[in-house]
Design a protein around this motif. Structure first.
Motif, mmCIF file in Angstrom:
data_model
loop_
_atom_site.group_PDB
_atom_site.id
_atom_site.type_symbol
_atom_site.label_atom_id
_atom_site.label_comp_id
_atom_site.label_asym_id
_atom_site.label_seq_id
_atom_site.Cartn_x
_atom_site.Cartn_y
_atom_site.Cartn_z
ATOM 1 N N HIS A 189 0.673 -1.190 0.006
ATOM 2 C CA HIS A 189 0.040 0.181 0.093
ATOM 3 C C HIS A 189 0.832 1.225 -0.076
ATOM 4 O O HIS A 189 0.633 2.238 -0.642
ATOM 5 N N ARG A 190 1.973 1.255 0.870
ATOM 6 C CA ARG A 190 2.739 2.297 0.718
ATOM 7 C C ARG A 190 3.553 2.572 -0.350
ATOM 8 O O ARG A 190 3.839 3.528 -1.001
ATOM 9 N N ILE A 191 3.911 1.571 -1.071
ATOM 10 C CA ILE A 191 4.814 1.514 -2.433
ATOM 11 C C ILE A 191 3.896 2.084 -3.421
ATOM 12 O O ILE A 191 4.280 2.840 -4.216
ATOM 13 N N SER A 192 2.506 1.505 -3.583
ATOM 14 C CA SER A 192 1.719 2.050 -4.705
ATOM 15 C C SER A 192 1.324 3.452 -4.356
ATOM 16 O O SER A 192 1.153 4.371 -5.384
ATOM 17 N N GLY A 193 1.347 3.992 -3.051
ATOM 18 C CA GLY A 193 1.390 5.696 -3.005
ATOM 19 C C GLY A 193 2.418 6.201 -3.560
ATOM 20 O O GLY A 193 2.012 7.393 -4.192
ATOM 21 N N VAL A 194 3.770 5.739 -3.320
ATOM 22 C CA VAL A 194 4.682 6.491 -3.867
ATOM 23 C C VAL A 194 4.896 6.209 -5.441
ATOM 24 O O VAL A 194 5.194 7.206 -6.149
ATOM 25 N N ILE A 195 4.396 5.225 -5.809
ATOM 26 C CA ILE A 195 4.295 4.865 -7.574
ATOM 27 C C ILE A 195 3.261 6.052 -7.979
ATOM 28 O O ILE A 195 3.617 6.661 -9.071
ATOM 29 N N MET A 196 2.053 6.338 -7.361
ATOM 30 C CA MET A 196 1.248 7.242 -7.855
ATOM 31 C C MET A 196 1.641 8.542 -7.786
ATOM 32 O O MET A 196 1.449 9.588 -8.766
ATOM 33 N N SER A 230 -2.378 -0.251 -12.093
ATOM 34 C CA SER A 230 -2.235 -1.219 -11.226
ATOM 35 C C SER A 230 -1.954 -0.860 -9.816
ATOM 36 O O SER A 230 -2.554 -1.068 -8.864
ATOM 37 N N ALA A 231 -1.165 0.252 -9.804
ATOM 38 C CA ALA A 231 -0.799 1.210 -8.361
ATOM 39 C C ALA A 231 -2.067 1.775 -7.904
ATOM 40 O O ALA A 231 -2.264 1.603 -6.614
ATOM 41 N N LEU A 232 -2.760 2.488 -8.971
ATOM 42 C CA LEU A 232 -4.082 3.096 -8.392
ATOM 43 C C LEU A 232 -5.142 2.063 -7.840
ATOM 44 O O LEU A 232 -5.647 2.139 -6.742
ATOM 45 N N LEU A 233 -5.122 0.776 -8.441
ATOM 46 C CA LEU A 233 -6.179 -0.267 -8.092
ATOM 47 C C LEU A 233 -5.696 -0.820 -6.662
ATOM 48 O O LEU A 233 -6.445 -0.819 -5.910
ATOM 49 N N TYR A 234 -4.444 -0.967 -6.443
ATOM 50 C CA TYR A 234 -4.102 -1.596 -5.181
ATOM 51 C C TYR A 234 -4.021 -0.621 -4.136
ATOM 52 O O TYR A 234 -4.763 -0.824 -3.101
ATOM 53 N N HIS A 235 -3.776 0.802 -4.470
ATOM 54 C CA HIS A 235 -3.948 1.502 -3.421
ATOM 55 C C HIS A 235 -5.507 1.947 -2.984
ATOM 56 O O HIS A 235 -5.624 2.042 -1.964
#
Length: 124
Positions: free
Chosen positions: A26-33, A75-80
């Motif tokens: 969740h934290r990694i997906s936030g950074v990617i976004m 994918s990052a948006l979906l996971y977040h």
């Protein structure tokens, strides 16, 4: 006074459960976004400059590399989004026990993988 206690510096020996993996993802997906915002704003700005720059963005979107970037962003948006819903439900008092927390983490990870594949195939 120096305390003698064991120190484990080998992080590969630590076994984390799926709830820990879900939280880290969740934290990694936030950074990617955060980085994705820059990419998306750049393509929007470029596409609004002129008809030629719009054609350039369209050509970029037809390329394999840019398609993979867009799938990664989605994918990052979906996971977040899924992880955020899970955290909101936990704030309301659900999934607070260890077993239900692990089960909900496994569920969102599985749902994320399925939705990423479905949307990736749809976009390709």
């Amino acid at each position: 006074m120096k305390k003698q206690r064991p120190v484990n510096l080998d992080l590969t020996t630590i076994k984390m459960h799926s709830a820990a993996h879900a939280s880290i993802l969740h934290r990694i997906s936030g950074v990617i976004m955060v980085f994705a915002i820059g990419i998306l704003l750049w393509t929007l700005s470029l596409s609004l400059n002129s008809a030629d720059s719009f054609a350039q963005v369209k050509a970029l979107l037809d390329g394999v590399f840019f398609k993979l970037i867009i799938i990664g962003i989605i994918s990052a948006l979906l996971y977040h989004l899924l992880g955020g819903i899970r955290h909101l439900l936990m704030d309301l008092g659900h999934f607070e026990e260890k077993a239900s927390g692990i089960a909900s983490a496994k569920l969102i990870i599985a749902l994320w993988l399925v939705l990423t594949v479905v949307l990736g195939v749809r976009l390709w």
